[in-house]
Design a protein around this motif. Structure first.
Motif, PDB file in Angstrom:
ATOM      1  N   ARG A   1       0.854  -1.191   0.000  1.00 27.37           N
ATOM      2  CA  ARG A   1       0.000   0.000   0.000  1.00 27.37           C
ATOM      3  C   ARG A   1       0.888   1.238   0.000  1.00 27.37           C
ATOM      4  NH1 ARG A   1      -3.825   3.023   3.796  1.00 27.37           N
ATOM      5  NH2 ARG A   1      -2.363   2.437   5.416  1.00 27.37           N
TER       6      ARG A   1
ATOM      7  N   LEU B   1       1.555   5.006   0.387  1.00 28.45           N
ATOM      8  CA  LEU B   1       0.949   6.087   1.145  1.00 28.45           C
ATOM      9  C   LEU B   1       1.231   7.452   0.531  1.00 28.45           C
ATOM     10  CD1 LEU B   1       1.890   4.833   4.714  1.00 28.45           C
ATOM     11  CD2 LEU B   1      -0.250   4.480   3.469  1.00 28.45           C
ATOM     12  N   LYS B   2       2.421   7.599  -0.017  1.00 23.28           N
ATOM     13  CA  LYS B   2       2.824   8.902  -0.517  1.00 23.28           C
ATOM     14  C   LYS B   2       3.965   8.733  -1.504  1.00 23.28           C
ATOM     15  CE  LYS B   2       4.272  13.371   1.262  1.00 23.28           C
ATOM     16  NZ  LYS B   2       4.594  14.162   2.431  1.00 23.28           N
TER      17      LYS B   2
ATOM     18  N   TYR C   1       9.689   6.652   7.820  1.00 24.96           N
ATOM     19  CA  TYR C   1       9.291   8.000   7.420  1.00 24.96           C
ATOM     20  C   TYR C   1       8.835   8.811   8.635  1.00 24.96           C
ATOM     21  CZ  TYR C   1       6.836  11.685   4.861  1.00 24.96           C
ATOM     22  OH  TYR C   1       6.382  12.893   4.392  1.00 24.96           O
ATOM     23  N   GLU C   2       8.012   8.188   9.476  1.00 18.87           N
ATOM     24  CA  GLU C   2       7.518   8.876  10.669  1.00 18.87           C
ATOM     25  C   GLU C   2       8.638   9.123  11.680  1.00 18.87           C
ATOM     26  OE1 GLU C   2       4.251   6.353  11.822  1.00 18.87           O
ATOM     27  OE2 GLU C   2       2.874   7.372  10.435  1.00 18.87           O
TER      28      GLU C   2
ATOM     29  N   ILE D   1       6.788   6.256  -0.070  1.00 19.46           N
ATOM     30  CA  ILE D   1       6.497   5.882   1.311  1.00 19.46           C
ATOM     31  C   ILE D   1       5.393   4.832   1.264  1.00 19.46           C
ATOM     32  CG2 ILE D   1       5.635   6.662   3.543  1.00 19.46           C
ATOM     33  CD1 ILE D   1       7.447   9.016   1.192  1.00 19.46           C
ATOM     34  N   PHE D   2       5.655   3.687   1.889  1.00 24.56           N
ATOM     35  CA  PHE D   2       4.703   2.580   1.813  1.00 24.56           C
ATOM     36  C   PHE D   2       4.408   2.021   3.193  1.00 24.56           C
ATOM     37  CE2 PHE D   2       8.838   0.660   1.751  1.00 24.56           C
ATOM     38  CZ  PHE D   2       8.701  -0.540   2.418  1.00 24.56           C
ATOM     39  N   ASP D   3       3.270   1.376   3.305  1.00 24.10           N
ATOM     40  CA  ASP D   3       2.855   0.753   4.554  1.00 24.10           C
ATOM     41  C   ASP D   3       3.362  -0.683   4.541  1.00 24.10           C
ATOM     42  OD1 ASP D   3       1.699   0.350   6.993  1.00 24.10           O
ATOM     43  OD2 ASP D   3      -0.362   0.276   6.247  1.00 24.10           O
TER      44      ASP D   3
ATOM     45  N   SER E   1       9.738   2.883   4.438  1.00 20.11           N
ATOM     46  CA  SER E   1       8.573   2.357   5.163  1.00 20.11           C
ATOM     47  C   SER E   1       7.915   3.485   5.959  1.00 20.11           C
ATOM     48  CB  SER E   1       8.982   1.228   6.104  1.00 20.11           C
ATOM     49  OG  SER E   1       9.754   1.737   7.174  1.00 20.11           O
ATOM     50  N   LYS E   2       6.651   3.319   6.220  1.00 21.95           N
ATOM     51  CA  LYS E   2       5.899   4.314   6.999  1.00 21.95           C
ATOM     52  C   LYS E   2       6.569   4.568   8.342  1.00 21.95           C
ATOM     53  CE  LYS E   2       1.408   4.964   9.177  1.00 21.95           C
ATOM     54  NZ  LYS E   2       0.139   4.339   9.517  1.00 21.95           N
TER      55      LYS E   2
END
Length: 94
Positions: A23, A25-26, A89-90, A46-48, A85-86
């Motif tokens: 998935r 995300l961005k 990224y966070e 950026i992926f989940d 990865s999410k």
């Protein structure tokens, strides 16, 4: 600055066709120039999920699928893809 949205859409569509289990995300796209003066596209995806969810063999061949689609919109920059990865990224954002 040129609208980068069409490039983002091409990247998203191309990736969706090759990584249907990931998935996205961005997608962040920046135009740049490499050390030789050639145009490049710095693309962060950026992926989940986690890095182990990505198939390295598929990743290594993505440029050959992106180039023809980018040519259709007269984009000559070489796409340089980074997958983040999410969670990573966070972590960077904080």
């Amino acid at each position: 600055m040129k609208n980068l949205k069409p490039i983002e859409e091409i990247v998203k569509e191309t990736l969706s066709g090759h990584f249907d289990h990931i998935r996205i995300l961005k997608i962040d796209v920046q135009k740049d120039v490499d050390a030789d003066g050639d145009d490049v596209l710095l693309i962060n995806v950026i992926f989940d999920g986690s890095p182990k969810d990505l198939d390295a063999e598929k990743l290594s061949g993505l440029t050959r699928y992106l180039r023809p689609e980018l040519d259709k919109i007269h984009e000559s920059g070489l796409p340089l893809l980074s997958f983040i990865s999410k969670a990573d990224y966070e972590a960077r954002a904080s």
